[in-house]
Design an enzyme around this catalytic site. Structure first.
Site, PDB file in Angstrom:
ATOM      1  N   HIS A   1       1.943   1.710 -28.912  1.00 46.71           N
ATOM      2  CA  HIS A   1       0.493   1.635 -29.138  1.00 46.71           C
ATOM      3  C   HIS A   1      -0.232   2.949 -28.842  1.00 46.71           C
ATOM      4  O   HIS A   1      -1.356   3.138 -29.287  1.00 46.71           O
ATOM      5  CB  HIS A   1      -0.124   0.540 -28.254  1.00 46.71           C
TER       6      HIS A   1
ATOM      7  N   GLU B   1       3.623   2.386 -14.559  1.00 46.97           N
ATOM      8  CA  GLU B   1       2.237   2.780 -14.819  1.00 46.97           C
ATOM      9  C   GLU B   1       1.424   2.897 -13.534  1.00 46.97           C
ATOM     10  O   GLU B   1       0.453   3.668 -13.471  1.00 46.97           O
ATOM     11  CB  GLU B   1       1.547   1.790 -15.770  1.00 46.97           C
TER      12      GLU B   1
ATOM     13  N   GLN C   1       2.116  -7.586 -27.248  1.00 43.84           N
ATOM     14  CA  GLN C   1       1.219  -7.027 -26.234  1.00 43.84           C
ATOM     15  C   GLN C   1      -0.257  -7.330 -26.533  1.00 43.84           C
ATOM     16  O   GLN C   1      -1.128  -6.523 -26.259  1.00 43.84           O
ATOM     17  CB  GLN C   1       1.483  -5.522 -26.060  1.00 43.84           C
TER      18      GLN C   1
ATOM     19  N   GLY D   1      -6.801   0.376   1.067  1.00 40.45           N
ATOM     20  CA  GLY D   1      -5.611   0.321   1.920  1.00 40.45           C
ATOM     21  C   GLY D   1      -4.364   0.168   1.082  1.00 40.45           C
ATOM     22  O   GLY D   1      -3.464  -0.618   1.387  1.00 40.45           O
TER      23      GLY D   1
HETATM   24  C1  TPP Z   1       0.071  -2.675  -1.879  1.00 38.40           C
HETATM   25  C2  TPP Z   1      -0.053  -3.268  -0.511  1.00 38.40           C
HETATM   26  N1  TPP Z   1       0.732  -4.332  -0.172  1.00 38.40           N
HETATM   27  C3  TPP Z   1       0.652  -4.860   1.082  1.00 38.40           C
HETATM   28  C4  TPP Z   1      -0.226  -4.357   1.987  1.00 38.40           C
HETATM   29  C5  TPP Z   1      -0.316  -4.961   3.395  1.00 38.40           C
HETATM   30  N2  TPP Z   1       0.214  -4.050   4.411  1.00 38.40           N
HETATM   31  C6  TPP Z   1      -0.565  -3.275   5.159  1.00 38.40           C
HETATM   32  S1  TPP Z   1       0.267  -2.323   6.231  1.00 38.40           S
HETATM   33  C7  TPP Z   1       1.740  -2.918   5.697  1.00 38.40           C
HETATM   34  C8  TPP Z   1       3.038  -2.421   6.291  1.00 38.40           C
HETATM   35  C9  TPP Z   1       3.400  -1.066   5.779  1.00 38.40           C
HETATM   36  O1  TPP Z   1       4.774  -0.819   6.060  1.00 38.40           O
HETATM   37  P1  TPP Z   1       5.400   0.622   5.897  1.00 38.40           P
HETATM   38  O2  TPP Z   1       5.028   1.217   4.615  1.00 38.40           O
HETATM   39  O3  TPP Z   1       6.840   0.535   6.195  1.00 38.40           O
HETATM   40  O4  TPP Z   1       4.654   1.470   6.991  1.00 38.40           O
HETATM   41  P2  TPP Z   1       4.666   1.229   8.580  1.00 38.40           P
HETATM   42  O5  TPP Z   1       3.558   0.274   8.908  1.00 38.40           O
HETATM   43  O6  TPP Z   1       6.009   0.656   8.954  1.00 38.40           O
HETATM   44  O7  TPP Z   1       4.435   2.585   9.123  1.00 38.40           O
HETATM   45  C10 TPP Z   1       1.558  -3.874   4.703  1.00 38.40           C
HETATM   46  C11 TPP Z   1       2.645  -4.595   4.015  1.00 38.40           C
HETATM   47  C12 TPP Z   1      -1.058  -3.272   1.570  1.00 38.40           C
HETATM   48  N3  TPP Z   1      -1.969  -2.735   2.375  1.00 38.40           N
HETATM   49  N4  TPP Z   1      -0.927  -2.738   0.348  1.00 38.40           N
END
Ligand code: TPP
Length: 555
Positions: free
Chosen positions: A29, A50, A113, A416
């Site tokens: 596309h 993506e 799609q 976040g």
């Molecule tokens: C895309 C996404 N999925 C889930 C979360 C929820 N979350 C926040 S902190 C965290 C843990 C992150 O783990 P890691 O990347 O191993 O880093 P660490 O905390 O161990 O340093 C999660 C799953 C988020 N913020 N963003």
């Protein structure tokens, strides 16, 4: 007259907008756009997902202030880029998202799609359009750039059905080239006077500089103003380092300094200037600012003033224009000597080194995560770019990082959004081919876009990725532990990310000894290839932010 198709018409506008590269993942596309990019010498950074292309585009925009352009195919291409667009939307990052769409004549036939991408994108973009007339593609593309850049920036979505894109029409002139003059709002003279008077009276004033200051290009003015008025600065995002955090009396570090100040009532600021900084996650929802401090807020978006916090003086203005006016008006005036205050802030900035002294001085393995971050901070030079991803990883690295130049610090924002690390690092390497780019990421987060090691190899983008391997989704696991909840869905185990990365052709090592971190970083950069350092750390210590969040009943 020459006949051209819609892809050619679109790319002529990209060229006119100064776009040198696009990010994307192929699909039939959008092939006419890719073909025309190649004809016009616009680089195509094609990724393995993506989401990563979207994060590269927003990463580019976060560093440069120019819209990042991502081109994704109809249907799943559009749905896969959603997280990156939402990340840009929440943080007001300019981005032009160009999506393929099924043919107009095939509307609602459940053919390949067939999906209404625009309906999906509407709630996470500033502006969106579906082009139904080939002759208007140039007009709409130029409009998309204006919308992305004007006022408070943000992502926009332009969707082009395949038959509209491929139709050949007589060559039309693309919209005339124009200079996008910034008619940025400047502050009223009374507001400038009032702010300077409040500043002159304050004993412990503090500027909190955010993304708005960075996008306004206000780094030099911020430093000049801080010096002229003896006002220390804490900063967040790429504006960090505008006032050097080391060796400059007014550089007070990151927002982690505010976390320490919030525990030291005797050192509470009595005046806070929010400069292009919003009241949200990174200010603890406002709780990191003392309740009785006077608040001045400068923001280009009027509706942002007072959002989440009462302000004593609100100034709707572009941050650079505001600082320029303030600097002019401050000329010849004197401001109190605040060396005691800036010394107290320096103490707060470095308090972590005392609070975690034992962990930082221990050479035992597995190392404390803050020890890893300290080794990284010691290794990095002022010019190096640092992109951070992860939960606890973000907190530890933010505590240890010292930024002495602006435009070198990248991370996710209010969404976040984990998974941005490698794509942001790649975008930084494209922006700064001659600088060293280091990504520090959690072992959980790195998995979200792990296949982008392949993108790094194919496009010869030698970034170094350090994985803070605590064998878990650390932040959520620690939350479960601190709350006394069941430990579930938060453990990952001792994965050999270095071996997996080697499969893509990157330089890789596993590191366990804290004394080897610096040498491993040297070897990784010296390899001249993309690199992965899988660093095993102590999985037990929760970060102070996680402890505080659990204590406050936050997720
Ligand atoms: C895309 C996404 N999925 C889930 C979360 C929820 N979350 C926040 S902190 C965290 C843990 C992150 O783990 P890691 O990347 O191993 O880093 P660490 O905390 O161990 O340093 C999660 C799953 C988020 N913020 N963003």
């Amino acid at each position: 007259m020459t006949q051209i198709n819609g892809g050619e018409m679109l790319v002529r506008v990209l060229e006119q907008e100064g776009v040198k590269q696009i990010y994307g993942l192929h699909g039939g596309h959008i092939d006419p756009i890719f073909q025309a990019c190649a004809d016009h010498g616009i680089a195509i950074y094609d990724t393995r997902h993506e989401a990563a292309a979207g994060h590269m585009a927003e990463g580019w925009a976060r560093l440069t202030g120019d819209p990042g352009v991502v081109v994704i195919t109809a249907g799943p291409g559009v749905t896969n880029v959603v997280t990156a667009v939402a990340d840009a939307y929440v943080d007001a990052v300019p981005m032009v998202v160009i999506g393929g769409r099924h043919l107009v004549r095939d509307e609602d036939k459940l053919l390949l799609q067939d999906f209404d991408g625009r309906a999906l994108m509407q709630s996470i973009t500033k502006w969106s359009r579906t082009v139904t007339d080939t002759a208007r593609i140039a007009e709409y593309t130029a409009m998309a750039f204006r919308e992305a850049k004007s006022g408070r920036p943000g992502p926009v979505f332009l969707e082009i059905p395949f038959d509209v894109l491929t139709a050949a029409i007589e060559e039309e002139s693309v919209p005339h080239s124009y200079v996008f003059e910034c008619s940025c709002p400047a502050p009223a003279a009374e507001a400038v006077e009032r702010m300077l008077a409040m500043l002159a009276e304050a004993k412990r004033p503090l500027i909190v500089a955010g993304r708005g200051a960075w996008f306004a290009g206000a780094s030099a003015e911020l430093r000049e103003f801080a010096e002229k008025t003896s006002t220390p600065v804490v900063a967040h995002g790429p504006i960090r380092g505008a006032v050097p955090e080391e060796g400059h009396p007014m550089g007070a570090g990151s927002l982690m300094t505010l976390v320490v100040l919030s525990m030291q009532p005797e050192n509470a600021p009595d005046l806070v200037v929010l400069l292009g900084a919003r009241v949200g996650l990174f200010l603890g929802g406002g709780s990191l600012l003392p309740a009785d401090a006077k608040i001045i807020q400068i923001d280009i978006q009027r509706s942002e003033i007072g959002h989440g916090l009462n302000v004593d003086l609100g100034i709707t203005s572009d941050c650079r224009e505001a600082l320029r006016a303030l600097i002019r008006a401050a000329e010849g005036r004197t401001f109190p000597d605040r060396s005691d205050w800036s010394a107290a802030l320096k103490g707060a900035q470095h308090a972590w080194q005392f609070l975690y002294k034992d962990a930082l001085e221990s050479d035992a393995a597995p190392m404390h995560p803050l020890r890893l971050m300290q080794e990284i901070d010691r290794f990095l030079g002022d010019d190096d770019v640092l992109a951070i991803d992860g939960g606890e990883t973000f907190v530890w690295m933010q505590m240890a990082a010292t930024m002495n130049k602006p435009g070198r610090f990248m991370s996710y924002g209010y969404l976040g959004c984990l998974g941005v690390g490698i794509p942001f690092g790649l975008a930084a390497k494209i922006r700064y081919p001659d600088k060293r780019v280091l990504v520090v990421t959690g072992d959980g987060s790195v998995g979200l876009n792990f296949a982008e090691f392949d993108t790094a190899v194919r496009h010869k983008l030698p970034i170094v990725v350090v994985i803070n391997n605590d064998q878990a989704w650390g932040m959520v696991k620690h939350e479960q532990e601190l709350r006394g909840a069941k430990i579930l869905a938060s453990e990952l185990g001792p994965v050999r990310y270095d071996r997996a990365a080697e499969g893509f052709g990157v330089y890789a090592e596993m590191v366990e000894d804290p004394l080897q971190v610096g040498a491993a970083l040297e070897r990784a950069f010296a390899s001249g290839r993309p690199a992965c350092l899988n660093v095993m750390v102590d999985p037990r210590p929760p970060s102070p932010v996680t402890e505080a969040a659990v204590a406050a009943g936050a997720p």
